[in-house]
Design a protein around this motif. Structure first.
Motif, mmCIF file in Angstrom:
data_model
loop_
_atom_site.group_PDB
_atom_site.id
_atom_site.type_symbol
_atom_site.label_atom_id
_atom_site.label_comp_id
_atom_site.label_asym_id
_atom_site.label_seq_id
_atom_site.Cartn_x
_atom_site.Cartn_y
_atom_site.Cartn_z
ATOM 1 N N LEU A 66 -21.893 3.730 28.108
ATOM 2 C CA LEU A 66 -21.419 4.339 26.993
ATOM 3 C C LEU A 66 -20.954 5.996 27.585
ATOM 4 O O LEU A 66 -22.075 6.361 28.028
ATOM 5 C CB LEU A 66 -22.423 4.497 26.024
ATOM 6 C CG LEU A 66 -21.996 5.270 24.888
ATOM 7 C CD1 LEU A 66 -20.879 5.097 24.168
ATOM 8 C CD2 LEU A 66 -23.396 5.271 23.764
ATOM 9 N N PHE A 68 -19.036 9.735 26.334
ATOM 10 C CA PHE A 68 -18.439 10.497 25.334
ATOM 11 C C PHE A 68 -17.392 11.310 25.972
ATOM 12 O O PHE A 68 -17.718 11.941 27.257
ATOM 13 C CB PHE A 68 -19.261 11.300 24.411
ATOM 14 C CG PHE A 68 -20.569 10.496 23.683
ATOM 15 C CD1 PHE A 68 -20.053 9.955 22.555
ATOM 16 C CD2 PHE A 68 -21.617 10.349 24.032
ATOM 17 C CE1 PHE A 68 -20.883 9.300 21.707
ATOM 18 C CE2 PHE A 68 -22.437 9.316 23.511
ATOM 19 C CZ PHE A 68 -21.922 8.812 22.179
ATOM 20 N N ARG A 106 -15.369 8.018 22.029
ATOM 21 C CA ARG A 106 -16.459 7.276 22.534
ATOM 22 C C ARG A 106 -16.113 6.107 23.297
ATOM 23 O O ARG A 106 -15.339 5.364 22.612
ATOM 24 C CB ARG A 106 -17.577 6.589 21.326
ATOM 25 C CG ARG A 106 -18.562 5.973 21.649
ATOM 26 C CD ARG A 106 -19.451 5.639 20.330
ATOM 27 N NE ARG A 106 -20.414 4.903 20.584
ATOM 28 C CZ ARG A 106 -20.974 3.856 19.770
ATOM 29 N NH1 ARG A 106 -20.087 3.408 18.804
ATOM 30 N NH2 ARG A 106 -21.882 3.090 20.067
ATOM 31 N N GLU A 139 -29.794 5.586 24.195
ATOM 32 C CA GLU A 139 -29.655 5.873 22.721
ATOM 33 C C GLU A 139 -31.038 6.266 22.043
ATOM 34 O O GLU A 139 -31.911 5.428 22.255
ATOM 35 C CB GLU A 139 -29.162 4.299 22.137
ATOM 36 C CG GLU A 139 -29.068 4.828 20.519
ATOM 37 C CD GLU A 139 -28.177 3.589 19.819
ATOM 38 O OE1 GLU A 139 -27.118 3.542 19.580
ATOM 39 O OE2 GLU A 139 -29.240 2.510 19.653
#
Length: 158
Positions: A66, A68, A106, A139
């Protein structure tokens, strides 16, 4: 759109027990099924409830990385770049933002090499000046709404 105390009770129940049927929710809330359905319809129509489908985990779909990505756009080309971003399947979300970029995306990827391929694709889009990427390590707070709904209910600012 403001929600009232009964709306917050409905929302809390849906968030705490998302697979509960409308009939069972009505029973728990002590109202007629038709009354509850009318409220749910209004909450959906007013944009408070925006979906009822499953929440998917990109990692379980083979995309554990993941990132950004801040995207800086040539003046006057925000809409075109935004449209182009929607054609990139690895971009799961994008927002116009203030600060160090025009868009914040994202992005999910299979691995770092795949992320690099996606970043190259983004950098090559017409109207993109540059990108800046931050890779998420872990996360810490998953997407959630229940604490906010509880606070609205507690403070009476529903």
């Amino acid at each position: 759109m403001a929600v009232d105390e009964f709306d917050t009770r409905i929302l809390r129940l849906l968030l705490e027990q998302p697979r509960t049927s409308v009939r069972e929710c009505a029973r728990v809330l002590g109202v007629a099924r038709g009354t509850l359905q009318a409220r749910l319809d209004r909450l959906e129509r007013d944009g408070v409830i925006t979906g009822s489908g499953p929440t998917l985990a990109p990692a379980a779909l083979g995309h554990p990385v993941l990132a950004f990505v801040h995207v800086e756009v040539v003046q006057g080309h925000l809409d075109e770049v935004g449209d182009a971003l929607s054609a990139v399947p690895e971009i799961v979300e994008a927002h116009s933002v203030t600060g160090g970029g025009d868009l914040l995306t994202r992005v999910v990827a299979r691995d770092n090499a795949h992320l690099e391929d996606v970043l190259q694709k983004l950098a090559g889009l017409p109207g993109v000046v540059r990108t800046r990427t931050q890779v998420a390590l872990r996360e810490r707070v998953p997407h959630r709404m229940l604490p906010l709904v509880k606070e609205l209910s507690r403070t009476g600012r529903a």
